[in-house]
Design an enzyme around this catalytic site. Structure first.
Site, mmCIF file in Angstrom:
data_model
loop_
_atom_site.group_PDB
_atom_site.id
_atom_site.type_symbol
_atom_site.label_atom_id
_atom_site.label_comp_id
_atom_site.label_asym_id
_atom_site.label_seq_id
_atom_site.Cartn_x
_atom_site.Cartn_y
_atom_site.Cartn_z
ATOM 1 N N SER A 1 -4.780 2.818 4.056
ATOM 2 C CA SER A 1 -4.936 2.141 2.772
ATOM 3 C C SER A 1 -5.035 0.629 2.979
ATOM 4 O O SER A 1 -5.889 -0.044 2.385
ATOM 5 C CB SER A 1 -3.732 2.500 1.881
ATOM 6 N N HIS B 1 6.911 -7.663 -2.086
ATOM 7 C CA HIS B 1 6.795 -7.041 -0.762
ATOM 8 C C HIS B 1 7.712 -7.758 0.242
ATOM 9 O O HIS B 1 7.612 -7.527 1.440
ATOM 10 C CB HIS B 1 5.350 -7.106 -0.253
ATOM 11 N N LYS C 1 0.789 -1.231 0.000
ATOM 12 C CA LYS C 1 0.000 0.000 0.000
ATOM 13 C C LYS C 1 0.828 1.291 0.000
ATOM 14 O O LYS C 1 0.390 2.341 0.465
ATOM 15 C CB LYS C 1 -1.019 0.035 1.172
HETATM 16 P P1 A3P Z 1 -5.066 4.752 -1.024
HETATM 17 O O1 A3P Z 1 -5.693 3.485 -0.532
HETATM 18 O O2 A3P Z 1 -4.623 5.645 0.095
HETATM 19 O O3 A3P Z 1 -5.894 5.466 -2.007
HETATM 20 P P2 A3P Z 1 -0.166 -0.301 -3.649
HETATM 21 O O4 A3P Z 1 -0.133 -0.162 -5.119
HETATM 22 O O5 A3P Z 1 1.181 -0.454 -3.031
HETATM 23 O O6 A3P Z 1 -1.129 -1.370 -3.222
HETATM 24 O O7 A3P Z 1 -0.699 1.093 -3.057
HETATM 25 C C1 A3P Z 1 -2.026 1.469 -3.232
HETATM 26 C C2 A3P Z 1 -2.165 2.932 -2.857
HETATM 27 O O8 A3P Z 1 -1.527 3.744 -3.864
HETATM 28 C C3 A3P Z 1 -3.623 3.355 -2.796
HETATM 29 O O9 A3P Z 1 -3.709 4.350 -1.777
HETATM 30 C C4 A3P Z 1 -3.808 3.948 -4.178
HETATM 31 O O10 A3P Z 1 -4.903 4.794 -4.314
HETATM 32 C C5 A3P Z 1 -2.490 4.690 -4.351
HETATM 33 N N1 A3P Z 1 -2.216 5.028 -5.745
HETATM 34 C C6 A3P Z 1 -2.304 4.231 -6.828
HETATM 35 N N2 A3P Z 1 -2.018 4.910 -7.948
HETATM 36 C C7 A3P Z 1 -1.740 6.173 -7.577
HETATM 37 C C8 A3P Z 1 -1.386 7.355 -8.288
HETATM 38 N N3 A3P Z 1 -1.263 7.366 -9.601
HETATM 39 N N4 A3P Z 1 -1.172 8.478 -7.564
HETATM 40 C C9 A3P Z 1 -1.305 8.482 -6.233
HETATM 41 N N5 A3P Z 1 -1.641 7.395 -5.508
HETATM 42 C C10 A3P Z 1 -1.853 6.243 -6.165
#
Ligand code: A3P
Length: 297
Positions: free
Chosen positions: A129, A99, A48
């Site tokens: 998240s 991860h 996340k």
């Molecule tokens: P939130 O749940 O706070 O919205 P991962 O890819 O490691 O699983 O992380 C997911 C998080 O990255 C989510 O956060 C998601 O919305 C955010 N995220 C994905 N794409 C993004 C982007 N282009 N810009 C900013 N945040 C992004």
């Protein structure tokens, strides 16, 4: 409601990914012993932290294109894919993601000249998240406060792949000892505030020649809204059911929301004043020897 059976390996609670549920030690060892090539790239993050976002940026940079890849990042998710042979057959440079903590990354990677991109996000937003991710998936049904108290805030292994503190501190140490310049550390918040400069920095690390126009276009294509849309309309999600070991209470059809809000500071909508004070105390103690410039807003 049944809870998924906890399975601990090397002091970490294993997420419900088939290869880890079947034999975590085997998959961890296979990853650590992976035969590497000199231009391999591993994107390593605590869950996340913006993995899907940076994954897409990296893929576009190394291919010099603004086309979205059809495959989601899960097709190259080392601890989740059914067979690691997929990696052997990838064209170079081979991007992969994981991860796993630093100590389990392929031993050969840095020796052979490979690169590691480590993305760090502030732990309060990671917690929010992750909480939504697990609830949406039906993996748990507890309040945010309970989640923080029992799983995230204290440095215990109850979170998938261990605690956030351990993960980032181990990486910080590795980056300090990194003699090959193999580890690139980037911060979610810096990327959000300054995507052009951060993407240029990343391109330089990857030895990619990218014009200002290409960088601008990649940033635009990888904006939150655009990626969220591409995820729905372009990406092949078929691998999800193959890699996740659904517990009886998990919803096989629930699609975890990888693009939820994508902002800095959503923790302020979830943390009470008391929880925040409690968190800050534990954080200050856990991170007292760390120099990482974590940005909470
Ligand atoms: P939130 O749940 O706070 O919205 P991962 O890819 O490691 O699983 O992380 C997911 C998080 O990255 C989510 O956060 C998601 O919305 C955010 N995220 C994905 N794409 C993004 C982007 N282009 N810009 C900013 N945040 C992004």
């Amino acid at each position: 409601m049944d809870k998924p059976k906890p399975l601990v390996f090397d002091g970490m609670n294993m997420p419900p990914l088939r290869p880890l549920r079947e034999n975590a030690e085997k998959r961890f060892t296979e990853i650590r012993d992976l035969e590497c090539m000199k231009d391999d790239i591993i994107l390593a993050t605590y869950s996340k932290s913006g993995t899907h976002w940076i994954w897409e940026v990296v893929c576009m940079l190394i291919k010099g294109t603004t086309e979205y890849t059809k495959e989601t990042k899960e097709f190259f998710f080392l601890e989740a894919i059914p067979d690691l042979d997929v990696v052997h057959n990838l064209p170079s440079p081979r991007p992969m993601n994981t991860h796993l903590p630093y100590r389990w990354l392929p031993k050969q990677l840095t020796e052979k000249g490979g690169k590691i991109i480590h993305v760090i996000r502030n732990p309060k937003d990671v917690a929010v998240s992750l909480y939504h991710h697990l609830v949406d998936f039906g993996a748990m049904n507890i309040s945010f406060n309970q989640f923080m108290e029992t799983m995230f805030m204290i440095p215990n292994p109850a979170c998938a792949m261990g605690s956030w503190y351990d993960y980032v501190k181990e990486f910080e140490q590795a980056a300090e000892n990194d003699k090959h310049g193999a580890i690139f550390t980037m911060f979610y918040e810096s990327m959000k505030k300054n995507p052009i400069d951060e993407t240029k920095r990343l391109a330089k690390f990857l030895n990619v020649e990218a014009s200002d126009k290409l960088i601008e276009d990649i940033v635009e294509k990888c904006s939150f809204e655009n990626l969220k849309n591409a995820d729905k309309t372009i990406k092949d999600q078929s691998i999800m059911k193959k890699i996740i070991d659904f517990a009886p209470n998990m919803d096989e059809n629930a699609k975890p929301n990888m693009y939820r809000k994508g902002v800095i500071g959503d923790w302020k909508n979830h943390f009470t004043v008391a929880l925040n004070e409690q968190f800050d105390k534990i954080y200050a103690d856990e991170m007292k020897n760390s120099k990482l410039p974590i940005q909470f807003e």
